[in-house]
Write an enzyme that holds these catalytic residues in place. Structure first.
Site, PDB file in Angstrom:
ATOM      1  N   LYS A   1     -11.440  -3.579  42.590  1.00 42.51           N
ATOM      2  CA  LYS A   1     -11.182  -2.140  42.521  1.00 42.51           C
ATOM      3  C   LYS A   1     -11.418  -1.440  43.861  1.00 42.51           C
ATOM      4  O   LYS A   1     -12.030  -1.980  44.772  1.00 42.51           O
ATOM      5  CB  LYS A   1     -12.048  -1.504  41.428  1.00 42.51           C
ATOM      6  CG  LYS A   1     -11.498  -1.759  40.030  1.00 42.51           C
ATOM      7  CD  LYS A   1     -12.220  -0.953  38.973  1.00 42.51           C
ATOM      8  CE  LYS A   1     -11.544  -1.140  37.598  1.00 42.51           C
ATOM      9  NZ  LYS A   1     -12.262  -0.443  36.535  1.00 42.51           N
TER      10      LYS A   1
ATOM     11  N   ARG B   1     -15.224  -8.185  33.019  1.00 42.55           N
ATOM     12  CA  ARG B   1     -13.765  -8.107  32.864  1.00 42.55           C
ATOM     13  C   ARG B   1     -13.155  -8.311  34.248  1.00 42.55           C
ATOM     14  O   ARG B   1     -13.372  -7.502  35.153  1.00 42.55           O
ATOM     15  CB  ARG B   1     -13.364  -6.748  32.280  1.00 42.55           C
ATOM     16  CG  ARG B   1     -11.869  -6.584  32.033  1.00 42.55           C
ATOM     17  CD  ARG B   1     -11.560  -5.207  31.453  1.00 42.55           C
ATOM     18  NE  ARG B   1     -10.137  -5.013  31.212  1.00 42.55           N
ATOM     19  CZ  ARG B   1      -9.265  -4.597  32.147  1.00 42.55           C
ATOM     20  NH1 ARG B   1      -9.682  -4.311  33.368  1.00 42.55           N
ATOM     21  NH2 ARG B   1      -7.985  -4.457  31.842  1.00 42.55           N
TER      22      ARG B   1
END
Length: 284
Positions: free
Chosen positions: A231, A265
């Site tokens: 991210k 995740r």
């Protein structure tokens, strides 16, 4: 060193009749059925490619596969319920047929999409909006009696960047979880997992504040899912690209394991499973 056992976190999950022990952290592999997800390596176009990726992730040690057919990156295009379902359903059916033991999580904020996917054999609903973008979502989860991943986000994927404004980000996210969990419990939903929503309506400093205070979610006594894979909070900080962010992802995943994360995740299952193995070996 004595372990902190004051808060007894729920560590079992019933997914499709399978009891999963989250006392030892598990890995969830991301399969994006979209043409525009932020990390190109996660995009799987077509059923065959998605099934191949599912097989690879299961072989590498993923406990869950998270399938998403609606891109939730900042500013992503909105698509219809029909288009989301058309992308998702054939893949759910094909993975279940090829890997009947696979546990599938459906990344959607739409109750109709969630219900169709669960009826096709999926097991978990992963809702980035925490029921805020579909008033029928909580009732649908209650009726289906499936585990629910409750994520924190403000606004929509299209406008969440403008909503990244907090007086106290931790307090706001904590209160959100406490309030939403109360609603879910009232409806008889037993298996709830919380996800702070790193990068969703959060600036870099907000995400790292939540990261630093992750253990303080323990009083909720709920399993914790963390999704930081490749991210912006990693690649912006390091001055690299999403493609160059695997090392940073592994570092953060290791840190969150020390802070009580139950599910990672990730786009890269092998590396996350290795991190979990080393972590559990060091803490036994």
């Amino acid at each position: 060193m004595a372990k902190d056992t004051f808060f007894r976190k729920k560590t079992t999950l019933n997914a499709g009749g399978k009891l999963i022990d989250l006392g030892e952290p598990k890995v969830m592999g991301i399969i994006n059925l979209t043409p525009d997800s932020f990390f190109a390596g996660s995009r799987k176009q077509g059923v065959e490619e998605a099934v191949q990726q599912a097989g690879k992730m299961l072989a590498e040690g993923a406990t869950f596969l998270d399938l998403g057919a609606y891109s939730s990156r900042p500013g992503a295009d909105d698509i219809s319920i029909q288009e989301e379902t058309d992308r998702l359903l054939p893949v759910v059916e094909a993975i279940i047929e090829t890997y009947p033991e696979a546990i599938l999580s459906i990344d959607t904020f739409r109750s109709r999409v969630a219900e169709v996917a669960i009826n096709a054999g999926a097991h978990i609903i992963n809702d980035i909006s925490g029921g805020q973008l579909d008033g029928d979502m909580f009732a649908t989860v209650a009726r289906l009696q499936v585990p629910y991943i409750l994520m924190h986000m403000k606004g929509t994927p299209q406008n969440m960047v403008q909503k990244a404004d907090y007086e106290d980000v931790f307090a706001e996210v904590y209160d959100y979880f406490a309030s939403k969990y109360h609603q879910l419990k009232q409806l008889g939903i037993n298996d709830v997992i919380i996800d702070p929503g790193f990068g969703f309506a959060k600036k870099q400093e907000h995400s790292y504040t939540l990261m630093n205070r992750l253990k303080e979610f323990n009083p909720l006594q709920l399993p914790l899912l963390v999704g930081v894979s490749r991210k912006k909070m990693i690649y912006n900080l390091l001055g690299v690209t999403p493609e160059e962010s695997l090392n940073g992802t592994t570092v953060l995943n290791t840190i969150v394991l020390t802070k009580g994360a139950n599910i990672l995740r990730v786009h890269d299952v092998k590396e996350a499973v290795e991190a979990v193995k080393i972590f559990t070996t060091c803490t036994q």
